[in-house]
Design an enzyme around this catalytic site. Sequence first.
Site, PDB file in Angstrom:
ATOM      1  CG  HIS A  72     -74.384 -30.226  65.843  1.00 18.35           C
ATOM      2  ND1 HIS A  72     -75.406 -31.094  65.513  1.00 18.35           N
ATOM      3  CD2 HIS A  72     -74.901 -29.390  66.776  1.00 18.35           C
ATOM      4  CE1 HIS A  72     -76.483 -30.809  66.217  1.00 18.35           C
ATOM      5  NE2 HIS A  72     -76.207 -29.768  66.988  1.00 18.35           N
ATOM      6  CB  SER A 130     -78.692 -27.999  67.730  1.00 19.64           C
ATOM      7  OG  SER A 130     -78.193 -28.951  68.628  1.00 19.64           O
ATOM      8  CG  ASP A 155     -74.182 -33.359  63.450  1.00 15.63           C
ATOM      9  OD1 ASP A 155     -73.699 -33.643  64.562  1.00 15.63           O
ATOM     10  OD2 ASP A 155     -75.080 -32.514  63.299  1.00 15.63           O
TER      11      ASP A 155
END
EC number: 3.1.1.-
Length: 467
Positions: free
Chosen positions: A415, A222, A389
């Site tokens: 995610h 991320s 996602d």
Amino acid sequence: MIQLPFIQRLKWEEYMALFLGFFFVIFEKLLSCLAFMIHNTLGLFYRSVVRNEIKKRSKKRSRSRSVSLQRAKAIHDAADIREMCKISGYYVEDHLVRTEDDYILCIHRISKDSPGRIGSPHPKKLPVVYCHHGLLMNSEVWVCNVDPRNCLVFDLVNKGYDVWLGNNRGNKYSRQHLRFDSTDKEFWDFSIDDFAQYDIPDTIDYILKTSGQTKLTYIGFSQGTAQAFASLSIHPLLNDKINSLIALAPAISPKGLHNRVVDAFVKARPSILFFLFGRKSILPSAGFWQSFLAPKFFDAVLAYCLSQLFNWSCQNISSYQRLVSFAHLYSYTSVKCLVHWFQIMRSAEFRMYDNDQLGHDYFLKYYKAAKFPTNNIRTPIYLIWGGSDSLVDIQAMLNALPAEVEHVKVDSYEHLDMIWADTVKDYVIPPVLRRLRDIHHPPEHEENDKENREIQKNHIAPRNKPI
């Protein structure tokens, strides 16, 4: 009639977001005061109920299921990464990195060696892998898997890699500065720019010097990928120190949030956000609520928030894994860092922090914050992203990165699934290992791993792998 500039600058969604945000802050403060007064008695009651419930369930389950529950509870209750790794038979070595702007970052080296023997008396010269966490996280997110087979970090250690876990300034393990206290506003005056300018390159230099290597592999999750993209783009020489960037659930310019009202709020003028949340740490009372609320209730609240903000269902993560993961999910960062992400969402481009805080369309003709020159990155990039996602705009990402980027899609993944799903061992770890084998000669004790050799030889995905 007198015209008020403030009235003209905001849209109705922004007014609603401003009102709701102000109401939320006041309500949260009052609720925190009330909860603090009853914390000692009610908090103990909650925890005793949860322990009794786990014991009852353990008696009704098979032995293997009972072991999983006990392991989940142990990881959930672990105070730090050292305790979490010890549960699985791994050890942690702490290292302190001083950045050029005088923050002290605590990073972790993971090994199966006993404490005091990791890398001593001389570095083992193993291939180095450096893993970096995402937004509002710390290094613990890499090692909180209930099933150790789903833990990428432990698997890398088992395969013979020298594994390091980074931490951003301001989080649980990196709240020290040589000139400021963590209670000072100046301590929290940082954004993604500072991660890219100092934290990432200074950490990499320390790891390479300590390990005796000249290159390492960077694995980011991320925001950890965004920090790497930014750092590589503004530090050309850093490209010579990273042999490959493996980006899990990569982030550059998310489209926005699922909830329209909240999306309008976070894209509003930064001055409004600073007014509501201050200029230090974002939601400093979150840790209190996590310790106060019963784990199941905290899990339900956080799951609801993730659903409303990002439209994530977390269906690929088991209930026990979610309880454990959410217990170690949150760590502090600055309000300025979140404002930076909101600016990126608003502009739909991966730009540096806008210090002038203009942000409205009528200023774009005269001024824009500089874009990170990510097309200049020379390090080979490998993206692994989820088809479900909501934070990954893969086409925008490919347009912003060099043409040689390789990417793999996991259709059903959201995610957080990239590090916590029950099928990480099937869908994430194999492509990461294949990528590493393309870079390094396999360590001696991996030569007998028949299945991995067959996957590499035939270039096929594991059975039932939807990528």
